[in-house]
Design an enzyme around this catalytic site. Structure first.
Site, PDB file in Angstrom:
ATOM      1  NE  ARG A  47       0.247   1.358   3.382  1.00 51.98           N
ATOM      2  CZ  ARG A  47       1.232   2.214   3.614  1.00 51.98           C
ATOM      3  NH1 ARG A  47       2.496   1.812   3.702  1.00 51.98           N
ATOM      4  NH2 ARG A  47       0.997   3.493   3.794  1.00 51.98           N
ATOM      5  N   GLY A  48       0.242   2.407  -0.060  1.00 54.35           N
ATOM      6  CA  GLY A  48       1.001   3.654  -0.200  1.00 54.35           C
ATOM      7  C   GLY A  48       1.050   3.984  -1.686  1.00 54.35           C
ATOM      8  CB  ALA A  49       0.087   7.020  -3.581  1.00 57.80           C
ATOM      9  NE  ARG A  90      -6.133   0.894  -1.462  1.00 60.95           N
ATOM     10  CZ  ARG A  90      -5.465   1.406  -0.434  1.00 60.95           C
ATOM     11  NH1 ARG A  90      -4.166   1.128  -0.286  1.00 60.95           N
ATOM     12  NH2 ARG A  90      -6.065   2.195   0.435  1.00 60.95           N
ATOM     13  CD  GLN A 204      -2.799   2.667   7.021  1.00 60.06           C
ATOM     14  OE1 GLN A 204      -3.347   2.999   8.069  1.00 60.06           O
ATOM     15  NE2 GLN A 204      -3.459   2.559   5.887  1.00 60.06           N
ATOM     16  CG  ASP A 245      -3.152   8.118  -1.188  1.00 57.83           C
ATOM     17  OD1 ASP A 245      -2.830   8.504  -0.052  1.00 57.83           O
ATOM     18  OD2 ASP A 245      -2.981   6.955  -1.593  1.00 57.83           O
ATOM     19  CG  ASN A 255      -2.031  11.577   3.028  1.00 59.72           C
ATOM     20  OD1 ASN A 255      -1.557  10.669   2.346  1.00 59.72           O
ATOM     21  ND2 ASN A 255      -1.613  11.792   4.256  1.00 59.72           N
ATOM     22  CE  LYS A 256      -4.795   5.624   4.848  1.00 54.01           C
ATOM     23  NZ  LYS A 256      -5.852   4.841   4.134  1.00 54.01           N
TER      24      LYS A 256
HETATM   25  O1  MRU Z   1      -4.391   3.208   2.464  1.00 57.06           O
HETATM   26  P1  MRU Z   1      -2.912   3.400   2.310  1.00 57.06           P
HETATM   27  O2  MRU Z   1      -2.105   2.805   3.402  1.00 57.06           O
HETATM   28  O3  MRU Z   1      -2.455   2.983   0.928  1.00 57.06           O
HETATM   29  O4  MRU Z   1      -2.741   4.970   2.395  1.00 57.06           O
HETATM   30  C1  MRU Z   1      -1.458   5.509   2.319  1.00 57.06           C
HETATM   31  C2  MRU Z   1      -1.415   6.968   2.482  1.00 57.06           C
HETATM   32  O5  MRU Z   1      -2.411   7.634   2.667  1.00 57.06           O
HETATM   33  C3  MRU Z   1      -0.083   7.624   2.286  1.00 57.06           C
HETATM   34  O6  MRU Z   1       0.054   8.754   3.086  1.00 57.06           O
HETATM   35  C4  MRU Z   1       0.062   8.050   0.811  1.00 57.06           C
HETATM   36  O7  MRU Z   1      -0.257   6.979  -0.034  1.00 57.06           O
HETATM   37  C5  MRU Z   1       1.410   8.542   0.517  1.00 57.06           C
HETATM   38  S1  MRU Z   1       2.596   7.273   0.581  1.00 57.06           S
HETATM   39  C6  MRU Z   1       4.095   7.926   0.175  1.00 57.06           C
END
Ligand code: MRU
Length: 354
Positions: A47-49, A90, A204, A245, A255-256
């Site tokens: 996960r993470g963009a 996603r 996370q 994201d 973002n999250k």
């Molecule tokens: O749901 P996730 O864990 O994929 O969400 C991740 C985030 O919101 C991060 O802050 C974002 O993707 C940036 S990662 C460098």
């Protein structure tokens, strides 16, 4: 600086670290089927963009490499299916679509050239796309370092910095975006302690960011999400730095979930709020954050913790992201430079400048 590798290409397949099991266990899976890679993205094994973008790139590459297609026509049909499958994983992280689009263009180029030359073999096309996927990962890693170097200068020489979720090595396959900025600042001699909100419901912050920082021996304090206001008011926080994201043309940033609240509180307490993200996270096709699709995840992620119910059987909501309006963002740090308001012009300038 040695950081964890969440994904890598090997002759046996795409090897992905299972982030659902961190920090208790470090388990890697090897994927040889693009459908499994798509499922791994959806289920948050990775996960993470930016890391989702790398996983999509490697998913396309493994799909083509293992394809049984006998002709260019068949390979084209399969390629479309591979891209569609990966795109349905996603919806918010735009890096996913950015990576797929890049591979689509490269595939068209290669297949067109093969057709024009009358060269029938599919092997060179497959090999070129595998190389492209490996190159893509190296590019991500270089981007993190450039971004980290630029962002580090914005952090205080000493004191506390707050982040949200995990925008680290696990989320990018490099040194991270928000955590890359923090890592580079620490490397440059800043004495920083990181305040890490746990980031309910998927944790996370508690599971991944705390683990990464602890491994690197960067001082941190883990807090629950409802302590954010208290610490921004009383905790001597010098800056907030988060990942993204998707960033719209006007700078509005998804973002999250929880990031928006942190940004508003940071403004209230005159604390600079920085977004750190690669150019691939910009979506200049949309005018504002209102057009960003917000992923809605399973209710069980809220009602259950580690498989155990923590509430009665009631309805629950889990929007995985929120949108922070651009007016709360002090600057957006990319690998090509630091964008300041008005973002309509500064982001376009950075995107055009390769
Ligand atoms: O749901 P996730 O864990 O994929 O969400 C991740 C985030 O919101 C991060 O802050 C974002 O993707 C940036 S990662 C460098």
């Amino acid at each position: 600086m040695h950081t964890v590798e969440p994904i890598r290409w090997t002759p046996e397949g795409v090897v992905i670290l299972d982030q659902r099991r961190l920090p208790r266990e470090v388990v890697y899976h090897t994927y040889t089927d693009y459908r499994e890679v798509a499922k791994a993205i959806r289920d948050m094994v990775i996960r993470g963009a930016p890391a989702i973008g790398v996983a999509a790139a490697m998913g396309v590459a493994i799909g083509l490499e293992r394809s049984q297609a006998q002709s260019l026509e068949e390979l084209r049909t399969e390629f479309t299916l591979i891209c569609e499958t990966l795109a349905r994983t996603r919806p918010t992280a735009v890096d996913l679509f950015w990576a797929i689009e890049r591979f689509r263009r490269r595939f068209m180029e290669l297949s067109q050239a093969a057709e024009n030359n009358g060269a029938g073999g599919l092997a060179p096309i497959k090999a070129a796309l595998v190389e492209e996927a490996k190159h893509f990962l190296r590019e991500r890693q270089d981007a993190d370092r450039s971004l980290g170097r630029l962002g580090a200068k914005l952090l205080p020489q000493r004191g506390r910095v707050m982040t949200q979720c995990n925008a680290g090595a696990l989320a990018t396959a490099g040194i991270g975006t928000a955590l890359g900025v923090i890592r580079m600042a620490v490397e440059a001699g800043h004495q920083i302690e990181v305040l890490v909100p746990e980031t309910r419901p998927y944790l996370q912050g508690a599971r991944l960011t705390a683990w990464e920082l602890h491994q690197d021996q960067i001082p941190l304090t883990l807090i629950t999400d409802n302590m954010v206001g208290h610490f921004l008011k009383t905790g001597d926080v010098g800056a907030v730095v988060v990942g993204a994201d998707r960033i719209a043309s006007n700078g509005d940033t998804a973002n999250k979930i929880g990031t928006y609240g942190i940004a508003v509180l940071a403004r209230e307490h005159q604390i600079p709020f920085y977004v750190a993200a690669p150019i691939s996270t910009l979506d200049l096709s949309i005018a504002s954050g209102e057009e960003i699709p917000i992923e809605e995840r399973a209710e069980e992620e809220v009602t259950h913790l580690a498989g155990l119910p923590i509430s009665p059987e009631v309805r629950a909501a889990h929007p995985a992201f929120d949108v922070t309006p651009a007016r709360f963002i002090t600057a957006i740090i990319t690998e090509r430079g630091v964008a300041r308001p008005p973002y309509e012009t500064s982001l376009r300038e950075l995107a055009a400048h390769s």
